[in-house]
Structure formats: C-alpha cells, structure tokens
Design a protein around this motif. Structure first.
Motif, PDB file in Angstrom:
ATOM      1  N   PHE A  35      -4.345  59.691  17.475  1.00  0.00           N
ATOM      2  CA  PHE A  35      -4.747  58.263  18.116  1.00  0.00           C
ATOM      3  C   PHE A  35      -3.569  57.598  17.855  1.00  0.00           C
ATOM      4  O   PHE A  35      -2.915  57.474  16.685  1.00  0.00           O
ATOM      5  CB  PHE A  35      -5.727  57.608  17.067  1.00  0.00           C
ATOM      6  CG  PHE A  35      -6.198  56.379  17.508  1.00  0.00           C
ATOM      7  CD1 PHE A  35      -6.349  56.076  18.537  1.00  0.00           C
ATOM      8  CD2 PHE A  35      -6.794  55.516  16.595  1.00  0.00           C
ATOM      9  CE1 PHE A  35      -6.530  54.578  19.128  1.00  0.00           C
ATOM     10  CE2 PHE A  35      -7.096  54.439  16.589  1.00  0.00           C
ATOM     11  CZ  PHE A  35      -7.090  53.764  18.202  1.00  0.00           C
ATOM     12  N   VAL A  36      -3.062  56.845  18.998  1.00  0.00           N
ATOM     13  CA  VAL A  36      -1.918  55.900  18.756  1.00  0.00           C
ATOM     14  C   VAL A  36      -2.310  54.582  19.161  1.00  0.00           C
ATOM     15  O   VAL A  36      -2.895  54.368  20.154  1.00  0.00           O
ATOM     16  CB  VAL A  36      -0.909  56.415  19.685  1.00  0.00           C
ATOM     17  CG1 VAL A  36       0.509  55.310  19.670  1.00  0.00           C
ATOM     18  CG2 VAL A  36      -0.108  57.643  19.456  1.00  0.00           C
ATOM     19  N   HIS A  37      -2.143  53.595  18.098  1.00  0.00           N
ATOM     20  CA  HIS A  37      -2.545  52.193  18.423  1.00  0.00           C
ATOM     21  C   HIS A  37      -1.255  51.339  18.228  1.00  0.00           C
ATOM     22  O   HIS A  37      -0.427  51.205  17.697  1.00  0.00           O
ATOM     23  CB  HIS A  37      -3.266  51.998  17.027  1.00  0.00           C
ATOM     24  CG  HIS A  37      -3.839  50.515  16.755  1.00  0.00           C
ATOM     25  ND1 HIS A  37      -3.339  49.389  16.026  1.00  0.00           N
ATOM     26  CD2 HIS A  37      -4.932  49.740  17.593  1.00  0.00           C
ATOM     27  CE1 HIS A  37      -4.088  48.401  16.295  1.00  0.00           C
ATOM     28  NE2 HIS A  37      -5.113  48.475  16.818  1.00  0.00           N
ATOM     29  N   GLN A  38      -1.525  50.148  18.860  1.00  0.00           N
ATOM     30  CA  GLN A  38      -0.584  49.265  19.121  1.00  0.00           C
ATOM     31  C   GLN A  38      -1.228  47.732  19.419  1.00  0.00           C
ATOM     32  O   GLN A  38      -2.187  47.660  20.087  1.00  0.00           O
ATOM     33  CB  GLN A  38       0.206  49.391  20.289  1.00  0.00           C
ATOM     34  CG  GLN A  38       1.307  48.351  20.681  1.00  0.00           C
ATOM     35  CD  GLN A  38       1.945  48.499  22.054  1.00  0.00           C
ATOM     36  OE1 GLN A  38       2.585  49.718  22.109  1.00  0.00           O
ATOM     37  NE2 GLN A  38       1.708  47.500  22.930  1.00  0.00           N
ATOM     38  N   ARG A  39      -0.847  46.790  18.624  1.00  0.00           N
ATOM     39  CA  ARG A  39      -1.331  45.621  18.706  1.00  0.00           C
ATOM     40  C   ARG A  39      -0.589  44.252  18.587  1.00  0.00           C
ATOM     41  O   ARG A  39       0.455  44.326  17.855  1.00  0.00           O
ATOM     42  CB  ARG A  39      -2.580  45.349  17.570  1.00  0.00           C
ATOM     43  CG  ARG A  39      -3.321  44.029  17.474  1.00  0.00           C
ATOM     44  CD  ARG A  39      -4.324  44.123  16.406  1.00  0.00           C
ATOM     45  NE  ARG A  39      -3.949  44.026  15.097  1.00  0.00           N
ATOM     46  CZ  ARG A  39      -4.646  44.109  14.158  1.00  0.00           C
ATOM     47  NH1 ARG A  39      -6.000  44.092  14.270  1.00  0.00           N
ATOM     48  NH2 ARG A  39      -4.298  44.177  13.000  1.00  0.00           N
ATOM     49  N   PHE A  40      -0.606  43.601  19.584  1.00  0.00           N
ATOM     50  CA  PHE A  40       0.211  42.214  19.565  1.00  0.00           C
ATOM     51  C   PHE A  40       1.696  42.559  19.528  1.00  0.00           C
ATOM     52  O   PHE A  40       2.411  42.187  18.772  1.00  0.00           O
ATOM     53  CB  PHE A  40      -0.112  41.291  18.594  1.00  0.00           C
ATOM     54  CG  PHE A  40      -1.659  40.872  18.401  1.00  0.00           C
ATOM     55  CD1 PHE A  40      -2.362  40.799  19.716  1.00  0.00           C
ATOM     56  CD2 PHE A  40      -2.439  40.372  17.319  1.00  0.00           C
ATOM     57  CE1 PHE A  40      -3.569  40.281  19.847  1.00  0.00           C
ATOM     58  CE2 PHE A  40      -3.574  39.928  17.610  1.00  0.00           C
ATOM     59  CZ  PHE A  40      -4.319  40.031  18.569  1.00  0.00           C
ATOM     60  N   VAL A  83      -5.116  56.511  23.109  1.00  0.00           N
ATOM     61  CA  VAL A  83      -4.049  55.494  22.948  1.00  0.00           C
ATOM     62  C   VAL A  83      -4.945  54.307  23.169  1.00  0.00           C
ATOM     63  O   VAL A  83      -5.933  54.101  24.176  1.00  0.00           O
ATOM     64  CB  VAL A  83      -2.970  55.635  24.019  1.00  0.00           C
ATOM     65  CG1 VAL A  83      -2.173  54.340  24.053  1.00  0.00           C
ATOM     66  CG2 VAL A  83      -2.379  56.918  23.909  1.00  0.00           C
ATOM     67  N   GLU A  84      -4.843  53.235  22.159  1.00  0.00           N
ATOM     68  CA  GLU A  84      -5.377  51.933  22.241  1.00  0.00           C
ATOM     69  C   GLU A  84      -4.353  50.982  22.054  1.00  0.00           C
ATOM     70  O   GLU A  84      -3.603  51.002  21.080  1.00  0.00           O
ATOM     71  CB  GLU A  84      -6.475  51.826  21.426  1.00  0.00           C
ATOM     72  CG  GLU A  84      -7.240  50.590  21.516  1.00  0.00           C
ATOM     73  CD  GLU A  84      -8.676  50.610  20.832  1.00  0.00           C
ATOM     74  OE1 GLU A  84      -9.419  51.450  20.979  1.00  0.00           O
ATOM     75  OE2 GLU A  84      -8.944  49.807  19.751  1.00  0.00           O
ATOM     76  N   LEU A  85      -4.286  49.841  23.095  1.00  0.00           N
ATOM     77  CA  LEU A  85      -3.623  48.728  23.127  1.00  0.00           C
ATOM     78  C   LEU A  85      -4.271  47.580  23.052  1.00  0.00           C
ATOM     79  O   LEU A  85      -5.234  47.574  23.832  1.00  0.00           O
ATOM     80  CB  LEU A  85      -2.551  48.620  24.531  1.00  0.00           C
ATOM     81  CG  LEU A  85      -1.779  49.866  24.913  1.00  0.00           C
ATOM     82  CD1 LEU A  85      -1.142  49.914  26.111  1.00  0.00           C
ATOM     83  CD2 LEU A  85      -0.922  50.623  23.782  1.00  0.00           C
ATOM     84  N   MET A  86      -3.933  46.612  22.310  1.00  0.00           N
ATOM     85  CA  MET A  86      -4.586  44.992  22.095  1.00  0.00           C
ATOM     86  C   MET A  86      -3.760  44.259  22.052  1.00  0.00           C
ATOM     87  O   MET A  86      -2.825  44.063  21.701  1.00  0.00           O
ATOM     88  CB  MET A  86      -5.326  45.425  20.667  1.00  0.00           C
ATOM     89  CG  MET A  86      -6.231  43.829  20.377  1.00  0.00           C
ATOM     90  SD  MET A  86      -7.185  43.951  19.121  1.00  0.00           S
ATOM     91  CE  MET A  86      -7.635  42.358  18.872  1.00  0.00           C
ATOM     92  N   GLU A  87      -3.833  43.190  23.125  1.00  0.00           N
ATOM     93  CA  GLU A  87      -3.113  42.105  23.430  1.00  0.00           C
ATOM     94  C   GLU A  87      -3.912  40.768  23.639  1.00  0.00           C
ATOM     95  O   GLU A  87      -5.187  40.837  23.924  1.00  0.00           O
ATOM     96  CB  GLU A  87      -2.255  42.428  24.555  1.00  0.00           C
ATOM     97  CG  GLU A  87      -1.199  43.544  24.308  1.00  0.00           C
ATOM     98  CD  GLU A  87      -0.386  43.277  23.161  1.00  0.00           C
ATOM     99  OE1 GLU A  87       0.090  42.098  22.811  1.00  0.00           O
ATOM    100  OE2 GLU A  87       0.047  44.337  22.375  1.00  0.00           O
ATOM    101  N   MET A  88      -3.307  39.654  23.471  1.00  0.00           N
ATOM    102  CA  MET A  88      -4.141  38.402  23.903  1.00  0.00           C
ATOM    103  C   MET A  88      -3.566  37.869  25.082  1.00  0.00           C
ATOM    104  O   MET A  88      -2.235  37.524  25.089  1.00  0.00           O
ATOM    105  CB  MET A  88      -3.830  37.440  22.603  1.00  0.00           C
ATOM    106  CG  MET A  88      -4.680  36.140  22.843  1.00  0.00           C
ATOM    107  SD  MET A  88      -4.246  34.892  21.604  1.00  0.00           S
ATOM    108  CE  MET A  88      -5.296  35.797  20.240  1.00  0.00           C
ATOM    109  N   ASN A 120       2.045  39.883  28.028  1.00  0.00           N
ATOM    110  CA  ASN A 120       0.619  39.712  28.501  1.00  0.00           C
ATOM    111  C   ASN A 120      -0.329  41.136  28.746  1.00  0.00           C
ATOM    112  O   ASN A 120       0.479  41.857  29.026  1.00  0.00           O
ATOM    113  CB  ASN A 120       0.822  38.874  29.961  1.00  0.00           C
ATOM    114  CG  ASN A 120      -0.777  38.309  30.348  1.00  0.00           C
ATOM    115  OD1 ASN A 120      -1.417  38.929  30.861  1.00  0.00           O
ATOM    116  ND2 ASN A 120      -0.830  36.934  30.115  1.00  0.00           N
ATOM    117  N   PRO A 121      -1.537  40.868  28.431  1.00  0.00           N
ATOM    118  CA  PRO A 121      -2.368  42.194  28.758  1.00  0.00           C
ATOM    119  C   PRO A 121      -2.142  42.723  30.137  1.00  0.00           C
ATOM    120  O   PRO A 121      -2.231  43.991  30.067  1.00  0.00           O
ATOM    121  CB  PRO A 121      -3.694  41.574  28.321  1.00  0.00           C
ATOM    122  CG  PRO A 121      -3.587  40.443  27.469  1.00  0.00           C
ATOM    123  CD  PRO A 121      -2.408  39.877  27.976  1.00  0.00           C
TER     124      PRO A 121
END
Length: 343
Positions: free
Chosen positions: A181-186, A213-218, A248-249
């Motif tokens: 699992f690879v995670h990335q946020r903001f 893979v999971e990417l979280m953005e605002m 931006n997402p």
C-alpha cells in the motif's frame, strides 16, 4: 520511531534534476484552477452540492466526552514545540476521523488483519497518519518518507514504523515490488509535471502486484468570497517562492487515467464535502485551514506589505465571508488496485 535502511536500494537512481525546495503538507486553497473532463465526471452538480451543504449535519464523532475534549488539542495529539505540526495533527483528526471517518478508503482490512503488510506514506509530513495506523496494526510495517527533515517526524517510538529523510526527486529508494500500500496526502513537494513524470512512475515501480495506491487531496475552496480568494491566491504565490506547490485533485485524476502503466478503468475516485460554516466540526476545519496563514503571519505580512492589524482584520473578513457565502471544501481520495497496474 527508528530508522530502518534494509529496503534502501543500492542501485543508482536515474539521473533526475535535483531541485532545492521546502515542503509542507498543506492542501491547495486558491480558487483559480480549471476542471478537467475526468474531474467533472467525478463531481456532483452544483445543485447537488448545494443540497448536500444545506442538509449537512456535523456532530463530532465519536460521542465519548473524553475523546471530544481531545479534538480541542488534548490527549489525542502528540506533544510538539512546532505549532504547525500541532495543526497538521488536528488536520489529520478532522479529515480522517471526522470527515472521512477512516484513515484510508482502499479495501485493505484483510491485509492488515492478516499482518505482514508493508505500507509507504509518501511525503509523510508530521508522521501522524502512519503513526496512527502503526499503532492500530502492530503486525504490519509502516515507512514514512519526506524531504523535510525538520518537519517530517514526531518523536514517537514504534517498533513497526520508520522514517526516512530523502529528496523525492531523486527517486523512491526502495527495490521494485516492495509495498502492499502506497499512500499520499496533501502533496506539495513538486509541481504537477514533476509529480506525473517522476513521482508517479516511482510509486508504480515500488508497488507489489495486486497492491493499492491511494491519493488524497483537497480542491480549492468553493463559494469563497473576494477577500478569501485574494488572500489564498497570494498565499499560494508566497509559498511557491519557497518551493511549496499547491496541486489540485484533477491533476492526480488526469495523471492516473492517462498513464499507460495504469488501467484507467480501475481508478476509483470518491469525495467528501465539508462546509466551513455552521457546526463545531465545520468551524474547526475552517480554523485549521486559516491557521496556515496565521502561523506565517510575519513572513506573509511582509510579502503582502500589510501590518499585523490589517492582517487580523483581513482574517475576520474571511470568516464573515465564509458564513455569509456558505463556503465549503471538497476532499478527494483516488485509489487504484486489484491488478490495475500493468507490469
């Protein structure tokens, strides 16, 4: 938190342009970006969004009074002399525990229950996300990597978590097929082109077949007032001068669906709408977003050529605009998995 170098690759990283920069784990804030067709497909219509806002109810979960006290900055948060790290811890709690009510959206419960999962948090910032999961899933291993040594970790001893200070533009220093699992946020370390051309291929390379893979953005604030948009646009320009990029997402969604190594049909996007007005949760989210400006008040005032009194008055005007115009934010989680990557 210990340092673990057993996964560091001895092979030479491809010759990539090394850029001097600072970073921060702030989401984008200025309402200036365009929306791509792929982004439009994943968004609610304006009327649907307004309906969602008007019916929003935001009691702070959970209901345990002790935990509610922690939201105000008590026992939940790890001690830090850095006020921005405290802000990032609050940001994590508000968005993970209250808005999304989960640390991740990918279907990984079985992996964590079985144990032995290896997880990477790209640009881990304060380290609160991986620390939270490492505490909950003691039989899995969590690694955080960041290019800012001063801001990138909390002094917390966990036997199954490690931090690595590394320039992300030099590649991710791990062998192929390392993480489940690879995670990335903001994410703010590099600009849009560098993320798509350098960071994303590295994420794909180190992901195990069948991994996620999971990417979280605002997204930039919606229904923002004139002063709010003006100040956050200036804040983005101020940050850009010190190497902090606001993405931006739609940038990530476009890159995921156009990358030849990724099966676009497996890319899933979900989002949450959070008003910045009204109930206590909304107020805390708004305060947390505005806190970014307040923590850089001296430097930002110099950039804007304004005094402290003018700055404080501007912040008050922004709060008034939020309540009058019903400003809200949208956070996105994009994930790919189940063999959605071509090897």
């Amino acid at each position: 938190m210990f340092r673990d170098t057993q996964w560091i690759s001895d092979s030479k990283v491809k010759n990539k342009k090394n850029k001097a920069k600072r970073r921060h784990t702030d989401p984008p804030s200025s309402d200036t970006s365009s929306t791509t067709s792929s982004d439009k497909a994943s968004q609610l219509s304006n009327s649907d969004e307004i309906l969602t806002i008007n019916s929003f109810y935001d009691p702070l979960p959970p209901s345990d009074p002790k935990v509610l006290r922690n939201i105000e900055g008590g026992e939940y948060f790890l001690p830090s002399a850095d006020k921005n790290i405290e802000r990032l811890q609050m940001q994590h709690y508000l968005f993970s525990k209250c808005v999304w009510r989960s640390n991740y959206s990918s279907p990984l419960e079985e992996n964590f229950e079985l144990g032995g999962a290896k997880v990477l948090d790209v640009q881990c910032g304060s380290g609160i996300w991986m620390s939270d999961l490492a505490t909950e899933y003691s039989n899995s291993t969590f690694v955080g990597i960041d290019d800012d040594a001063e801001r990138a970790r909390i002094e917390m001893e966990l036997p199954n978590a490690a931090f690595l200070h590394h320039n992300l533009m030099e590649g991710l220093p791990f062998p192929d097929d390392t993480f489940d699992f690879v995670h990335q946020r903001f994410f703010t370390s590099v600009n849009e082109a560098d993320w798509e051309n350098y960071i994303l291929p590295e994420i794909v390379r180190i992901l195990k077949p069948g991994g996620w893979v999971e990417l979280m953005e605002m997204q930039p604030l919606s229904n923002a007032g004139h002063t709010t948009k003006k100040i956050f646009k200036a804040y983005d320009e101020f940050n850009l001068k010190i190497g902090i990029h606001q993405l931006n997402p739609c940038v990530f969604q476009k890159a995921l669906t156009s990358n030849k190594m990724i099966n676009s049909s497996t890319v899933h996007s979900d989002h949450r709408i959070t008003p910045l007005f009204g109930g206590r949760l909304s107020q805390l989210v708004c305060q947390n977003l505005f806190k970014r400006l307040e923590l850089k008040k001296k430097e930002f005032c110099g950039f804007m050529n304004m005094n402290e009194s003018e700055f404080n008055g501007t912040i008050n005007t922004m709060y008034d605009e939020v309540n009058k115009l019903k400003t809200y934010c949208k956070t996105y989680r994009d994930n790919i998995g189940n063999d959605g990557i071509y090897y």
